[in-house]
Write a protein that holds these residues in place. Sequence first.
Motif, PDB file in Angstrom:
ATOM      1  N   VAL A  72       3.180   3.818  14.378  1.00  0.00           N
ATOM      2  CA  VAL A  72       4.718   2.316  13.267  1.00  0.00           C
ATOM      3  C   VAL A  72       3.646   2.068  11.675  1.00  0.00           C
ATOM      4  N   PRO A  73       4.301   1.956  10.695  1.00  0.00           N
ATOM      5  CA  PRO A  73       3.924   2.110   9.294  1.00  0.00           C
ATOM      6  C   PRO A  73       3.049   0.721   8.926  1.00  0.00           C
ATOM      7  N   GLY A  74       1.626   1.085   8.704  1.00  0.00           N
ATOM      8  CA  GLY A  74       0.763  -0.111   8.484  1.00  0.00           C
ATOM      9  C   GLY A  74       0.158  -0.882   9.824  1.00  0.00           C
ATOM     10  N   VAL A  75      -0.047  -0.134  10.157  1.00  0.00           N
ATOM     11  CA  VAL A  75      -1.403  -0.180  11.212  1.00  0.00           C
ATOM     12  C   VAL A  75      -2.365   0.172  11.031  1.00  0.00           C
ATOM     13  N   ASN A  76      -3.227  -0.695  11.263  1.00  0.00           N
ATOM     14  CA  ASN A  76      -5.320  -0.694  10.876  1.00  0.00           C
ATOM     15  C   ASN A  76      -5.745   0.305  11.477  1.00  0.00           C
ATOM     16  N   PHE A  77      -4.780   1.488  12.184  1.00  0.00           N
ATOM     17  CA  PHE A  77      -5.721   2.326  13.839  1.00  0.00           C
ATOM     18  C   PHE A  77      -5.143   3.791  13.498  1.00  0.00           C
ATOM     19  N   ILE A  78      -5.684   4.315  13.915  1.00  0.00           N
ATOM     20  CA  ILE A  78      -5.818   6.000  14.819  1.00  0.00           C
ATOM     21  C   ILE A  78      -6.094   6.435  15.977  1.00  0.00           C
ATOM     22  N   VAL A  79      -5.161   6.295  17.162  1.00  0.00           N
ATOM     23  CA  VAL A  79      -4.884   6.849  18.386  1.00  0.00           C
ATOM     24  C   VAL A  79      -5.983   8.305  17.923  1.00  0.00           C
TER      25      VAL A  79
ATOM     26  N   PHE B 282       1.028  -0.858   0.221  1.00  0.00           N
ATOM     27  CA  PHE B 282       0.029  -0.011   0.139  1.00  0.00           C
ATOM     28  C   PHE B 282       0.563   1.174  -0.327  1.00  0.00           C
ATOM     29  N   ARG B 283       2.204   0.846   0.752  1.00  0.00           N
ATOM     30  CA  ARG B 283       2.625   2.546   0.309  1.00  0.00           C
ATOM     31  C   ARG B 283       4.434   2.207  -0.753  1.00  0.00           C
ATOM     32  N   SER B 284       4.241   1.441  -1.360  1.00  0.00           N
ATOM     33  CA  SER B 284       5.460   2.056  -2.258  1.00  0.00           C
ATOM     34  C   SER B 284       4.707   0.811  -3.590  1.00  0.00           C
TER      35      SER B 284
ATOM     36  N   LEU C 232      -6.056   3.259   0.282  1.00  0.00           N
ATOM     37  CA  LEU C 232      -6.061   2.026   1.257  1.00  0.00           C
ATOM     38  C   LEU C 232      -5.678   1.578   1.699  1.00  0.00           C
ATOM     39  N   GLY C 233      -4.039   2.718   1.776  1.00  0.00           N
ATOM     40  CA  GLY C 233      -2.840   2.432   2.723  1.00  0.00           C
ATOM     41  C   GLY C 233      -3.032   3.518   3.800  1.00  0.00           C
ATOM     42  N   GLY C 234      -3.968   5.031   3.144  1.00  0.00           N
ATOM     43  CA  GLY C 234      -3.904   5.990   3.862  1.00  0.00           C
ATOM     44  C   GLY C 234      -4.876   5.065   5.486  1.00  0.00           C
ATOM     45  N   ASP C 235      -5.269   7.139   6.002  1.00  0.00           N
ATOM     46  CA  ASP C 235      -6.492   6.630   7.055  1.00  0.00           C
ATOM     47  C   ASP C 235      -7.829   6.431   7.188  1.00  0.00           C
TER      48      ASP C 235
END
Length: 462
Positions: free
Chosen positions: A162-169, A75-77, A135-138
């Motif tokens: 950490v890059p690639g995690v699936n949540f936001i605090v 998703f990042r590259s 898809l790889g963003g927020d």
Amino acid sequence: MIRLFKHYVPHATMLLGLVDMLCLLLAGELAWLLRAWQIGIDPGATWARWPQLLTFAVALQIALVAVGAYSAASFRSLRFAAARLAVAVSIGVIALSLIFFFIPALSFWRSNLLYAMAIAVLLLVAVRAALGRALGGDTFKRRVVVLGAGARGARVAALSRVPGVNFIVAGIVAMGEAGPVADGAVQREEIANLASYVTDLGAVEVVLAIEERRNALPVGDLLRVKTTGVQVVDLSSFLERETGRIDLQSVNPSFLIFSDGFASGEILSSTFKRAFDIAASLLLLLLTLPVILAAAVLIKLESKGPALYCQRRVGLYGEEFDIIKLRSMRIDAEVGGRAVWAAEDDPRVTRVGRFIRRVRIDELPQTWTVLKGEMSFVGPRPERPQFVSDLETHLPYYAERHMVKPGITGWAQINYPYGASIEDARNKLEYDLYYAKNYSPFLDLLILLQTLRVVLWPEGVR
């Protein structure tokens, strides 16, 4: 995340997989129409080609999973994604060639298959170029509020970066911790209504990360939050879902006892697993026997000593057994039989040994151990008795990994590079416990497919 057969799959990954499936079906159909137009024939109805289209799409989708095309890095590259796609398509061509050879009714014309592959690559790359960052963003990440601003809450906050995690605090609420609190934390006393605070932040989940839960559980707050439709989860369950491993720092015996899982001993699951092991080990022994013999000859030519060697390991329920491997080290690698951890660029490894370790050929004779029933294809890697006795004294719950039959490959092997220390063993144990707790045939299949990625891109091989 979506829980699929006890295993958690991110929403973005699931969505990308569905879009890829549609693209592959479209590529197969467009290739057929193009070829029919070239030679001037009636293409016929699409429904009449569904067996061929599904065979093409499913084979390539499996290859995409096997090479790690749905990892966070994809998703990042775009460059990373394109490289994995190229390898997946190559593997897909080989797999389809075998399928078409044994089941000709499912085959496309060779020219049609060539067109389909080219169109598929273009569509898959275009999808990742258009949707990869989104898809790889927020956009698809869940917003969570953390209750607890001590060390546990700070761990969740650090994991979110950490890059690639699936949540936001979305917010951290300090619950009266005596020590230092995480940055940006809001004191509970400053919040009039916690349920309204959580919903105003757009959070869909509250993570309970209080340092001391005894007599300090905010039952009233949690009940009101839960009744608003926001999910409430404890820290251990949250970390298990987000990291794919059981976090030893936060887990306690009651969590393992009362949570669901640990179903590997169920009759249906164990019968299916054993049947697969027998069929696959027989087939693999027949197919790889020439490779094993060739490697054995090279080992004998390079160094003195036997080509194969046996080594004691600890297996199911702590019972010891012998595994057979192709020898990759000098015969004097362990003086006096004393077990020694392998090191990076280990000088004891021969030149042939370094190659067969890199491509995992040295593990092939273990299929005989699988056939005998002492091992499985998938499970925690069995350790030597000397290491086990030491690790059980240093690591909690280490003995629990022996409640599952050991395997040639495993969840730890595809997620963590080779390690030779107590800390490495701790990290691998967390993955092994996750596998034992969330075992299913689906997870076994995923591990087997992802093992191909580890073979193609070996990281940390020693």
